[in-house]
Write a protein that holds these residues in place. Sequence first.
Motif, mmCIF file in Angstrom:
data_model
loop_
_atom_site.group_PDB
_atom_site.id
_atom_site.type_symbol
_atom_site.label_atom_id
_atom_site.label_comp_id
_atom_site.label_asym_id
_atom_site.label_seq_id
_atom_site.Cartn_x
_atom_site.Cartn_y
_atom_site.Cartn_z
ATOM 1 N N GLU A 221 0.833 -1.209 0.000
ATOM 2 C CA GLU A 221 0.000 0.000 0.000
ATOM 3 C C GLU A 221 0.871 1.264 0.000
ATOM 4 O O GLU A 221 2.026 1.226 0.412
ATOM 5 N N THR A 222 0.306 2.357 -0.478
ATOM 6 C CA THR A 222 1.022 3.636 -0.491
ATOM 7 C C THR A 222 0.641 4.461 0.736
ATOM 8 O O THR A 222 -0.359 4.188 1.413
ATOM 9 N N ASP A 223 1.425 5.484 1.007
ATOM 10 C CA ASP A 223 1.133 6.372 2.139
ATOM 11 C C ASP A 223 -0.227 7.035 1.987
ATOM 12 O O ASP A 223 -0.980 7.170 2.963
ATOM 13 N N GLU A 224 -0.557 7.436 0.777
ATOM 14 C CA GLU A 224 -1.844 8.104 0.563
ATOM 15 C C GLU A 224 -3.001 7.126 0.797
ATOM 16 O O GLU A 224 -4.051 7.508 1.334
ATOM 17 N N GLN A 225 -2.812 5.881 0.414
ATOM 18 C CA GLN A 225 -3.850 4.873 0.673
ATOM 19 C C GLN A 225 -4.030 4.640 2.172
ATOM 20 O O GLN A 225 -5.159 4.498 2.656
ATOM 21 N N ILE A 226 -2.923 4.624 2.905
ATOM 22 C CA ILE A 226 -3.013 4.459 4.362
ATOM 23 C C ILE A 226 -3.760 5.633 4.975
ATOM 24 O O ILE A 226 -4.666 5.463 5.801
ATOM 25 N N ARG A 227 -3.392 6.829 4.559
ATOM 26 C CA ARG A 227 -4.029 8.031 5.097
ATOM 27 C C ARG A 227 -5.534 8.033 4.796
ATOM 28 O O ARG A 227 -6.358 8.348 5.667
ATOM 29 N N GLU A 228 -5.901 7.656 3.580
ATOM 30 C CA GLU A 228 -7.310 7.592 3.203
ATOM 31 C C GLU A 228 -8.053 6.559 4.057
ATOM 32 O O GLU A 228 -9.182 6.791 4.501
ATOM 33 N N THR A 229 -7.406 5.414 4.301
ATOM 34 C CA THR A 229 -8.026 4.366 5.104
ATOM 35 C C THR A 229 -8.266 4.832 6.531
ATOM 36 O O THR A 229 -9.342 4.597 7.100
ATOM 37 N N LEU A 230 -7.279 5.493 7.124
ATOM 38 C CA LEU A 230 -7.450 5.994 8.488
ATOM 39 C C LEU A 230 -8.574 7.023 8.565
ATOM 40 O O LEU A 230 -9.359 7.031 9.527
#
Length: 373
Positions: free
Chosen positions: A289-298
Motif C-alpha cells: 500500500e502507499t502512504d496516501e492509501q493508508i491516510r485515506e483508510t485511516l
Amino acid sequence: MFSTGMTLLICRNHLRRNVLPSRHGLPVDFVYAKSSSLSQSQKQKLTQGPNLDDFIERSIEEDKVTEYGGKLKITAANERLRIPPWIKMKIPSGKNYHRLKESLRKLNLNTVCEEAKCPNIGECWGAEGSATATIMVLGDQCTRGCRFCSVKTSRNPPPPDPNEPGNTAAAISEWGLDYVVITSVDRDDLVDGGAAHIAATVRETKRAKPTMLIECLVPDFRGDLVAVDTVTSSGLDVFAHNVETTRLMTPHVRDPRAKYDQSLAVLRHAKSTNQNLLTKTSVMLGLGETDEQIRETLRDIRLVGVDCLTLGQYQQPTKRHLKVKEYVTPERFSYWRDVADELGFRYCASGPLVRSSYRAGEYYMKMLIKGQQ
C-alpha cells in the motif's frame, strides 16, 4: 526465507523445522526434517537461510534500528526481504504464559494467538496484571480464505459446540484475567454467521465474572446488521472488526466475500447502536500500500466513528501466503500513530509487532472502557 510468524510453529512442531546440534554442541542452521527429499539447489538455499538467532531479540546496543542497512522494500517479483532486527521477538516464557497454555490444552479451547501464530503471544499471555488471551470460538476452521491468514479453511466446518459458551466462560473466569478477547473464524455456513453463539459466550462470561471486560473481534457477518445487533446487545465492552488493509488492496489481500465498504458499514452500525460502546479495528502495513492509501483508510475508519486503532507489520505466515512487500520502520509506525491522534482516535497502538488484540487489556484501554460506563 521464513517470516517471524514461523517462530511459534518452530517451538511447537519440531517435525516442520528442527535445530540440530553440531559436533561442538552449538546449534546449526535450520533444516527440514526430511531434507533428503530436497534437491541440491534447495538444500543450498536452506543453508543460506535464517537460523535461530535470526528470530530471537537481541539487545539495542547489538542491533540498532538506525544502523540497519538491509533492504526494506521489494523491487523485483521473485525477491524476498530479510527480516530486520526490530521484527525479532523474545521466546514466550513466564509462569502466566505456561499456566494459560496448559489450561487451554486441557479444556480443548482454541486461541487465535496460536492459530494465527501471533508474535506477541509471550508478551500478552505472560504479562502480570494485564495478561490478555484471545479465545477463538465456533471452531478453528474458517469458511473464507484470506491470503494473509494462516487459520485453517473449510467449506463445511463442523457444527458449533452448543456447550462452548458455558465451558469458555467457566474456563476464562478462573484464569485471573480481567480482560479477554473473544473472536471467531468466519462462519458463512451459519444463517447468522455465528452471532448468537458469540453473544451467548459473552453473556455466560459476564454471568460467571461480572467484572470481566470483554472485547469481541468479530467477522463481517456478510454485512448482516441484524447479526451485528445480536453481538452489540450481548453486554460486551468493545466491538472490534478488522478492516485489515486499504480499499485498493482489499481485493488482492482478503477473501472476495470480504468488502472494504462492508467492513466500514459493520463498524458504523455497531457504533450507532450504542454511542458508549467502544469500537476498534486493525490495519496491516507492508502489503504494498502507499502512504496516501493508508491516510485515506485511516480517515475512512475515523469517519464511521471508530474509537481505537491498531497498526502492525504484515508478516508472511507460510510460503503459500502473500509475501511481505515492505518492512515498515518503527519510526514510520510512530508517524502513523501521530496521524491517528490528529484524526481523533481515542487510542492507537502502532508498531511492527502490534496485532489487532495486542495488549488489549493494557491500562489505557481499561480506563477508556470504565470511562464509558
